[in-house]
Motif scaffolding. Structure first.
Motif, PDB file in Angstrom:
ATOM      1  N   MET A 291      68.190 -47.784 -50.483  1.00  0.00           N
ATOM      2  CA  MET A 291      68.549 -47.204 -49.189  1.00  0.00           C
ATOM      3  C   MET A 291      69.652 -48.043 -48.538  1.00  0.00           C
ATOM      4  O   MET A 291      69.608 -49.263 -48.591  1.00  0.00           O
ATOM      5  CB  MET A 291      67.323 -47.184 -48.275  1.00  0.00           C
ATOM      6  CG  MET A 291      67.478 -46.209 -47.141  1.00  0.00           C
ATOM      7  SD  MET A 291      65.908 -45.865 -46.352  1.00  0.00           S
ATOM      8  CE  MET A 291      65.522 -47.401 -45.544  1.00  0.00           C
TER       9      MET A 291
ATOM     10  N   TYR B 211      78.592 -51.846 -43.745  1.00  0.00           N
ATOM     11  CA  TYR B 211      77.675 -51.000 -44.518  1.00  0.00           C
ATOM     12  C   TYR B 211      77.253 -51.740 -45.794  1.00  0.00           C
ATOM     13  O   TYR B 211      78.070 -52.353 -46.500  1.00  0.00           O
ATOM     14  CB  TYR B 211      78.361 -49.678 -44.884  1.00  0.00           C
ATOM     15  CG  TYR B 211      77.463 -48.778 -45.699  1.00  0.00           C
ATOM     16  CD1 TYR B 211      76.251 -48.302 -45.182  1.00  0.00           C
ATOM     17  CD2 TYR B 211      77.812 -48.409 -47.003  1.00  0.00           C
ATOM     18  CE1 TYR B 211      75.418 -47.486 -45.935  1.00  0.00           C
ATOM     19  CE2 TYR B 211      76.986 -47.586 -47.759  1.00  0.00           C
ATOM     20  CZ  TYR B 211      75.788 -47.131 -47.219  1.00  0.00           C
ATOM     21  OH  TYR B 211      74.960 -46.328 -47.970  1.00  0.00           O
TER      22      TYR B 211
ATOM     23  N   GLU C 163      74.826 -51.631 -49.410  1.00  0.00           N
ATOM     24  CA  GLU C 163      74.158 -50.785 -50.386  1.00  0.00           C
ATOM     25  C   GLU C 163      73.747 -51.664 -51.558  1.00  0.00           C
ATOM     26  O   GLU C 163      74.536 -52.518 -51.988  1.00  0.00           O
ATOM     27  CB  GLU C 163      75.177 -49.739 -50.870  1.00  0.00           C
ATOM     28  CG  GLU C 163      74.588 -48.388 -51.161  1.00  0.00           C
ATOM     29  CD  GLU C 163      75.697 -47.387 -51.515  1.00  0.00           C
ATOM     30  OE1 GLU C 163      75.411 -46.197 -51.551  1.00  0.00           O
ATOM     31  OE2 GLU C 163      76.851 -47.815 -51.741  1.00  0.00           O
TER      32      GLU C 163
ATOM     33  N   PRO D 264      78.136 -42.544 -39.416  1.00  0.00           N
ATOM     34  CA  PRO D 264      76.834 -42.487 -40.102  1.00  0.00           C
ATOM     35  C   PRO D 264      76.631 -41.168 -40.838  1.00  0.00           C
ATOM     36  O   PRO D 264      75.955 -41.126 -41.870  1.00  0.00           O
ATOM     37  CB  PRO D 264      75.821 -42.650 -38.969  1.00  0.00           C
ATOM     38  CG  PRO D 264      76.575 -43.217 -37.824  1.00  0.00           C
ATOM     39  CD  PRO D 264      78.006 -42.811 -37.988  1.00  0.00           C
ATOM     40  N   ALA D 265      77.258 -40.096 -40.314  1.00  0.00           N
ATOM     41  CA  ALA D 265      77.080 -38.782 -40.959  1.00  0.00           C
ATOM     42  C   ALA D 265      77.684 -38.765 -42.367  1.00  0.00           C
ATOM     43  O   ALA D 265      77.318 -37.938 -43.194  1.00  0.00           O
ATOM     44  CB  ALA D 265      77.730 -37.705 -40.098  1.00  0.00           C
ATOM     45  N   SER D 266      78.606 -39.716 -42.626  1.00  0.00           N
ATOM     46  CA  SER D 266      79.240 -39.747 -43.946  1.00  0.00           C
ATOM     47  C   SER D 266      78.398 -40.548 -44.962  1.00  0.00           C
ATOM     48  O   SER D 266      78.764 -40.650 -46.124  1.00  0.00           O
ATOM     49  CB  SER D 266      80.621 -40.403 -43.834  1.00  0.00           C
ATOM     50  OG  SER D 266      80.474 -41.795 -43.565  1.00  0.00           O
TER      51      SER D 266
ATOM     52  N   PRO E  11      74.759 -41.778 -47.074  1.00  0.00           N
ATOM     53  CA  PRO E  11      73.636 -41.086 -47.723  1.00  0.00           C
ATOM     54  C   PRO E  11      72.459 -40.920 -46.764  1.00  0.00           C
ATOM     55  O   PRO E  11      72.230 -41.781 -45.901  1.00  0.00           O
ATOM     56  CB  PRO E  11      73.258 -42.026 -48.872  1.00  0.00           C
ATOM     57  CG  PRO E  11      74.438 -42.890 -49.088  1.00  0.00           C
ATOM     58  CD  PRO E  11      75.151 -42.997 -47.785  1.00  0.00           C
ATOM     59  N   PRO E  12      71.703 -39.818 -46.904  1.00  0.00           N
ATOM     60  CA  PRO E  12      70.532 -39.614 -46.057  1.00  0.00           C
ATOM     61  C   PRO E  12      69.561 -40.788 -46.226  1.00  0.00           C
ATOM     62  O   PRO E  12      69.438 -41.334 -47.322  1.00  0.00           O
ATOM     63  CB  PRO E  12      69.893 -38.330 -46.614  1.00  0.00           C
ATOM     64  CG  PRO E  12      70.855 -37.759 -47.585  1.00  0.00           C
ATOM     65  CD  PRO E  12      71.882 -38.781 -47.921  1.00  0.00           C
ATOM     66  N   GLY E  13      68.915 -41.187 -45.149  1.00  0.00           N
ATOM     67  CA  GLY E  13      67.960 -42.299 -45.226  1.00  0.00           C
ATOM     68  C   GLY E  13      68.576 -43.637 -44.899  1.00  0.00           C
ATOM     69  O   GLY E  13      67.887 -44.655 -44.828  1.00  0.00           O
ATOM     70  N   THR E  14      69.902 -43.657 -44.674  1.00  0.00           N
ATOM     71  CA  THR E  14      70.554 -44.923 -44.316  1.00  0.00           C
ATOM     72  C   THR E  14      69.982 -45.430 -42.983  1.00  0.00           C
ATOM     73  O   THR E  14      69.888 -44.672 -42.019  1.00  0.00           O
ATOM     74  CB  THR E  14      72.086 -44.714 -44.168  1.00  0.00           C
ATOM     75  OG1 THR E  14      72.611 -44.363 -45.445  1.00  0.00           O
ATOM     76  CG2 THR E  14      72.774 -45.964 -43.664  1.00  0.00           C
ATOM     77  N   GLU E  15      69.580 -46.690 -42.957  1.00  0.00           N
ATOM     78  CA  GLU E  15      69.079 -47.269 -41.701  1.00  0.00           C
ATOM     79  C   GLU E  15      70.277 -47.707 -40.856  1.00  0.00           C
ATOM     80  O   GLU E  15      71.193 -48.359 -41.368  1.00  0.00           O
ATOM     81  CB  GLU E  15      68.178 -48.476 -42.014  1.00  0.00           C
ATOM     82  CG  GLU E  15      67.614 -49.099 -40.763  1.00  0.00           C
ATOM     83  CD  GLU E  15      66.656 -50.268 -41.030  1.00  0.00           C
ATOM     84  OE1 GLU E  15      66.365 -50.568 -42.214  1.00  0.00           O
ATOM     85  OE2 GLU E  15      66.232 -50.879 -40.032  1.00  0.00           O
TER      86      GLU E  15
END
Ligand code: URP
Ligand code: ZN
Ligand code: ZN
Length: 463
Positions: free
Chosen positions: A1, A22, A24, A37-39, A41-45
């Motif tokens: 995540m 950011y 990863e 943030p919309a760019s 991956p889903p679930g990014t804190e």
């Protein structure tokens, strides 16, 4: 995540930028003025760092966890020290492996590494101490370096316990030079201390206040000059740990001017405490017995100035926790039996922020440099650790410079039963602390995974 730290002021040893960071898969992958943030991956804190500072994870280059010493053992274990470190914003610890005169180096390395492996919540590595330099020690030290421990430690102090005699020092430094590993050193002359201790005790001077007079500044300066002379002849790189006074700094700087490759470490207690603390009534001074001892207050100014001038490279703690009620009392009848050490691993960064940055003695870049970047550079961890850049480990501290609180033993996560800074008001707190992208502490509390830490294998740093 993924993890996005948004809107903070990113401060490194050299730069100060408003940026989003950011991370990863344990690594910093993007640093940009704005990351949507919309760019991601889903679930990014997403952590909001507006109004906060973003620092690289702090590194403490000098701690003791497992330390059989002066008839007892330091009271923290890897579970407690790593929780305390993380709560204070320190994400990497370098522990001293300190075998006794009868221990084999390799067995000691395995003991120390096993203890850390079991419970470290932050990343770690070691300095390998040598108490003798014979055929066996030489073979085993080579093996330990090949397993990723790229620094040695020598004690010139603690006669008969941890000290490395001169006849072995030359050999050890020669090996270090051959292997390209730096030698960290406790520089105080063991013989002079022994003689002074005997003299003072014979005069009935037994309390903790006599600890400093038993090892005055000239004894430390002699130790620095002594080590530097051996380094001058062998070409070894050296690092003077817990350098406490103007005279010792001057000896190191003089050696540097002669061409010796020497780096200087200060530790938090010497920057903010002084010898009057060890003179407190009712044996309370024992809480403040460490070596080299707390000095005349005038030395603090020399330390801060040398930091500002970048003559001192690093600030560690020399965290060496011994309980007041259970262990320091071993020296009630003689200061020579008080286990030496002052714990500070949780408090270091906030003390330096409060008494260094907020007072204008140093700036933020110097704080980051001394408490993180230089340790990474000197000990072969850079740029994996010690900075905020793409490709570095995502060890980050979101720091609130305006948070105010009072230090107390109750809030301390170390196992020790006192806080040397009890009642002090400090500014600043690590609000969020990550180790390779995982949040391990929030708002001064440990919230992470107790087995997150890994041993950092290091390559030799010079040839
Ligand atoms: O007082 C201290 N410094 N205790 C720990 C051992 C050492 O000398 O680093
Ligand atoms: Zn020491
Ligand atoms: Zn130490």
């Amino acid at each position: 995540m993924g993890l996005l730290i948004q809107g903070g002021r990113v401060i490194t040893a050299t730069d100060d930028d408003r940026a989003d960071v950011y991370c990863e898969h344990e690594t910093i992958t993007r640093i940009e003025p704005r990351i949507d943030p919309a760019s991601l991956p889903p679930g990014t804190e997403v952590i909001d760092a507006t109004g906060k500072l973003v620092f690289p994870g702090f590194i403490d280059p000098h701690v003791h966890v497992h330390l059989p010493f002066m008839g007892t053992n330091a009271i923290d274990d890897w579970a407690s020290i790593s929780r305390a470190s993380l709560a204070g914003g320190t994400t990497t610890l370098i522990e001293m492996i300190c075998p006794g005169p009868d221990d084999e180096p390799l067995a000691a390395f395995e003991t120390w590494a096993g203890l850390a492996r079991a419970h470290a919540a932050c990343d770690y590595t070691f300095h390998m101490s040598a108490v003798r330099f014979d055929e066996l020690a030489q073979r085993q030290l080579r093996e330990i370096v090949s397993r990723g421990v790229a620094s040695f430690k020598v004690f010139l102090a603690y006669k008969g316990a941890l000290d490395l005699p001169d006849e072995h020092l030359f050999g050890l430094l020669s090996l270090a030079k051959e292997l390209g590993v730096i030698v960290t050193a406790h520089c105080e002359n063991a013989e002079l201390i022994d003689a002074m201790q005997k003299r003072l005790l014979a005069e009935g001077k037994t309390g903790p206040e006599w600890h400093e007079p038993s090892r005055p500044t000239c004894v430390e300066a002699e130790g620095v000059h002594h080590l530097a002379t051996f380094a001058e002849l062998t070409g070894a790189h050296i690092y003077t740990v817990h350098t406490s006074c103007a005279e010792a700094i001057d000896a190191a700087v003089a050696a540097r001017r002669r061409g010796v490759n020497v780096w200087i470490e200060a530790v938090a207690p010497h920057l903010v405490l002084d010898k009057t603390d060890a003179e407190r009534d009712g044996f309370e001074g024992a809480k403040y017995v460490m070596s080299p001892p707390l000095r005349e207050k005038s030395n603090q100014r020399a330390l801060w100035n040398a930091l500002r001038a970048r003559e001192i490279s690093t600030i560690g703690t020399d965290h060496a926790p011994f309980g007041f009620a259970t262990q320091k009392t071993m020296g009630r009848d003689a200061f020579t039996k008080i286990p030496n050490g002052i714990p500070s691993v949780q408090e270091r960064v906030d003390l330096i922020h409060t008494l260094g940055v907020k007072t204008g003695r140093i700036d933020y870049h110097t704080l980051v440099d001394a408490c993180s970047t230089q340790a990474a550079r000197i000990f072969g961890l850079y740029p994996r650790k010690g900075t905020v850049r793409v490709g570095s480990d995502a060890d980050l501290v979101v720091y609130d410079p305006d948070h105010e609180r009072t230090l107390t033993v109750d809030a301390s996560l170390s196992a020790v039963d006192y806080n040397a800074y009890e009642g002090w008001n400090v500014s600043g707190r690590a609000d969020v602390v990550t180790v390779r992208g995982k949040v391990q502490a929030r708002a001064g509390a440990f919230v992470g995974d107790q087995s997150r830490g890994v041993m950092l294998e290091r390559e030799p740093t010079h040839f």
